[in-house]
Design an enzyme around this catalytic site. Structure first.
Site, short mmCIF file in Angstrom:
data_model
loop_
_atom_site.label_atom_id
_atom_site.label_comp_id
_atom_site.label_asym_id
_atom_site.label_seq_id
_atom_site.Cartn_x
_atom_site.Cartn_y
_atom_site.Cartn_z
N ILE A 5 -6.67 2.55 11.68
CA ILE A 5 -7.90 1.77 11.65
C ILE A 5 -7.70 0.48 10.84
O ILE A 5 -7.93 -0.62 11.33
CB ILE A 5 -9.06 2.58 11.05
CG1 ILE A 5 -9.29 3.86 11.87
CG2 ILE A 5 -10.34 1.74 11.01
CD1 ILE A 5 -9.62 3.63 13.32
N THR B 82 0.83 -1.19 0.00
CA THR B 82 0.00 0.00 0.00
C THR B 82 0.88 1.25 0.00
O THR B 82 1.96 1.25 0.58
CB THR B 82 -0.89 0.06 1.25
OG1 THR B 82 -0.06 0.13 2.42
CG2 THR B 82 -1.78 -1.16 1.35
N THR C 95 -7.75 -0.61 2.85
CA THR C 95 -7.68 -2.06 3.06
C THR C 95 -8.95 -2.63 3.68
O THR C 95 -9.05 -3.85 3.85
CB THR C 95 -6.49 -2.42 3.97
OG1 THR C 95 -6.65 -1.77 5.24
CG2 THR C 95 -5.17 -1.98 3.36
N GLU D 272 24.98 -2.87 45.32
CA GLU D 272 24.32 -3.62 44.26
C GLU D 272 24.26 -2.85 42.95
O GLU D 272 24.61 -3.36 41.88
CB GLU D 272 22.88 -3.98 44.69
CG GLU D 272 22.79 -5.03 45.78
CD GLU D 272 22.76 -6.44 45.22
OE1 GLU D 272 23.00 -6.62 44.02
OE2 GLU D 272 22.50 -7.36 46.01
N LYS E 227 17.60 1.02 50.52
CA LYS E 227 17.60 -0.41 50.88
C LYS E 227 16.14 -0.82 51.08
O LYS E 227 15.42 -0.20 51.87
CB LYS E 227 18.43 -0.62 52.15
CG LYS E 227 18.74 -2.08 52.46
CD LYS E 227 19.76 -2.65 51.47
CE LYS E 227 20.30 -3.99 51.93
NZ LYS E 227 21.20 -3.89 53.08
N HIS E 228 15.72 -1.83 50.38
CA HIS E 228 14.34 -2.32 50.48
C HIS E 228 13.33 -1.20 50.27
O HIS E 228 12.36 -1.05 51.02
CB HIS E 228 14.11 -3.04 51.80
CG HIS E 228 14.99 -4.23 52.00
ND1 HIS E 228 15.09 -5.25 51.08
CD2 HIS E 228 15.85 -4.56 53.00
CE1 HIS E 228 15.96 -6.16 51.51
NE2 HIS E 228 16.44 -5.76 52.67
N GLY F 9 25.16 -3.33 50.54
CA GLY F 9 24.33 -4.03 49.58
C GLY F 9 23.16 -3.21 49.08
O GLY F 9 22.18 -3.75 48.58
N ASN G 72 4.50 4.77 58.52
CA ASN G 72 4.65 6.12 59.02
C ASN G 72 6.12 6.56 58.90
O ASN G 72 7.01 5.86 59.31
CB ASN G 72 4.23 6.18 60.50
CG ASN G 72 2.73 6.09 60.67
OD1 ASN G 72 1.99 6.78 60.00
ND2 ASN G 72 2.28 5.22 61.59
N HIS H 92 2.46 4.12 51.05
CA HIS H 92 2.23 2.77 51.56
C HIS H 92 2.82 1.70 50.66
O HIS H 92 3.17 1.97 49.53
CB HIS H 92 0.73 2.53 51.72
CG HIS H 92 0.12 3.33 52.84
ND1 HIS H 92 -0.89 4.23 52.64
CD2 HIS H 92 0.43 3.39 54.15
CE1 HIS H 92 -1.22 4.79 53.80
NE2 HIS H 92 -0.42 4.30 54.73
#
Length: 527
Positions: free
Chosen positions: A129, A37, A70, A333, A280-281, A310, A421, A527
């Site tokens: 489309i 096309t 098409t 890390e 960390k975490h 770490g 908290n 949270h």
């Protein structure tokens, strides 16, 4: 049914023409008829390839500025017909519909058009489309039709055709059909998401999200969990778009923590000085600004040396050799930064387990975005927390000094990135104690003070670094006990949202303790 289906006719219609000519030459060499096309056909003819127009299949020219070309039984009949169904074959013969065995389509560049800031009408015109309609038809009929939607599948397709004498296996077609449906789903998600924003609709009736596989992983948060990493296609600098220069693949937890680190350090603009965040975490264990990146790193490290081991280090400037040497004094890390000079890379090269990521920029802390969180049976969607208080209100008899205010604002910035908290003690452009994720705010206050006390002993300091510090609380103090615990630790100034029914009681306690306290009117739960 024969698992290997020969490819005799291919329809190619692509917006991104990368690799198109090489693919088409391979198809032509296999004796496959090429149909195309518009601009795709022109590009193939310019390359000397023999290609028929899709209008030869439909009997109609492209019309309505290319919106209709098409969408016709001559195309969709050729894609959807079941080759082993006598009625389908008879219908093809009756209406002169030619079978299409291979469809190669990539869609109008809607996502990049939106990312480029195009106006509403331009974005609408870049909604494809015909492409999605053909892709879905070919994918549905994958028993007989091969559908390719990603350029990275061109080479596997060529290898498949070479291995099977110009045909494809059912397993190959099934895999490509899955990719095809995933692509159209992602495309529709991009369109609906853009339209929700364009219409200022914060909660559309249906919400779709999509992503492109960036990395498979050995496991998730724990070894018994499968995991993968997907990129959402946004241009925001960060872990999803970073370049990894060395080290093994990032783990699920590495990516989560690295994202948290980079989002935090991006709060500190380079014009305000070098900054470092150690995570960390998913919680910061040290954040600091300094005269140099090395000074910022060492000040952040001294907040909690034990937890920093770490951890993930994020910097707001170009990593240099001096800072790199300091970081390699302990096991780290991941290090993520907007860039790194050659000397720093050479130093890190000797640490095979350390990953270095560069992003070519910081994330914009004020850029609006959505965040998602899965719950059983659904997911939560909210605006990203990019809030900054419009003004600070001093509520105590004593107003904070200029130095205290600087520390208060620093602590408040960090607190937004600490799990609730959250309590953050800061002094001299550095955190000196962080309490995170406790069920009681007073416990977070005491834990942060205790960690500062432990670091004072480890560093041989004469006094705990919370003496004379500012303290930030991500939400209001519901009782005076948390505030008084901070005062007992030596804090002299407090920043908190306010809004408790006991605000007057808390303010009175602050006045009695000689604290300066300001309210932000905005909380930062995380949270």
């Amino acid at each position: 049914m024969n698992e290997i289906t020969p490819v005799r006719r291919a329809l190619l219609s692509v917006s991104d023409k990368t690799g198109l000519v090489d693919l088409a030459r391979t198809l032509e060499a296999q004796g496959i008829e090429l149909v195309s096309t518009g601009g795709t056909a022109s590009a193939l003819r310019e390359a000397g390839l023999n290609v028929a127009d899709v209008s030869d299949l439909t009997g109609f020219p492209a019309m309505m500025d290319g919106r209709v070309k098409t969408l016709h039984p001559g195309v969709h009949g050729g894609l959807l017909a079941l080759r082993d169904d006598e009625a389908h074959v008879a219908a093809m013969d009756e209406h002169a519909i030619a079978a299409i065995d291979l469809l190669v389509v990539n869609l109008y560049p809607f996502e990049s058009t939106v990312a480029g800031g195009a106006d509403y009408d331009t974005c609408i015109e870049n909604i494809d489309i015909g492409g999605p309609a053909m892709i879905r038809a070919a994918a549905k009929n994958h028993r007989f039709v091969t559908v390719v939607t990603d350029i990275e599948d061109y080479v596997p397709l060529q290898e498949e055709l070479a291995a099977h004498d110009g045909g494809t296996t059912l397993a190959f077609r099934q895999k490509l059909a899955l990719t095809a449906y995933s692509r159209t789903a992602a495309y529709d998600a991009a369109v609906s998401g853009w339209m929700a924003g364009a219409l200022d609709e914060p909660a559309p009736r249906r919400r779709s999200v999509s992503g492109t596989l960036r990395q498979t992983m050995r496991y998730g948060e724990n070894p018994h969990q499968n995991a993968a990493f997907y990129a959402d296609g946004s241009a925001r600098p960060g872990v999803a778009s970073a370049t990894q220069h060395q080290g093994k693949a990032l783990s699920y937890n590495n990516i989560n923590d690295t994202d948290a680190a980079f989002e935090l350090v991006s709060e500190f603009l380079p014009k305000d000085g070098p900054a470092c965040a150690i995570i960390k975490h998913a919680n910061p264990c040290g954040v600091a600004r300094g005269a140099t990146l090395e000074a910022a790193y060492r000040a952040a490290f001294d907040c909690d040396r034990t937890s920093a081991f770490g951890g993930i280090v994020a910097l707001n400037g170009i990593l240099d050799a001096t800072t790199a040497r300091a970081i390699t004094e302990i096991f780290t890390e991941v290090v993520i930064a907007p860039g790194a000079d050659d000397a720093a890379k050479e130093i890190f090269a000797g640490k095979k387990n350390l990953r270095l990521l560069t992003t070519d920029g910081l994330a914009n802390p004020l850029e609006p975005a959505l965040t998602y969180r899965q719950v059983s049976g659904g997911f939560l969607v909210q605006d990203k927390d990019v809030g900054h208080p419009a003004e600070l209100r001093t509520v105590t008899k004593r107003a904070p000094s200029e130095a205290e205010m600087r520390d208060l604002l620093f602590a408040w910035t960090v607190a937004k990135h600490v799990k609730s908290n959250a309590i953050v003690y800061a002094r001299g452009d550095a955190t000196v104690g962080i309490g995170a994720g406790q069920m009681s705010r007073v416990d977070s206050t005491r834990i942060a003070a205790r960690k500062a006390h432990d670091m004072a002993e480890a560093l041989g300091l004469d006094a705990t670094p919370t003496q004379g510090a500012a303290v930030a609380s991500d939400a209001f103090f519901p009782f005076p006990d948390g505030l008084l615990a901070a005062a007992d630790a030596g804090a002299t100034a407090v920043i908190q949202p306010g809004g408790s029914v006991r605000d007057d009681e808390v303010i009175a306690a602050a006045d009695e303790a000689g604290l300066a306290m300001v309210f932000t009117g905005m909380r930062h739960f995380r949270h």
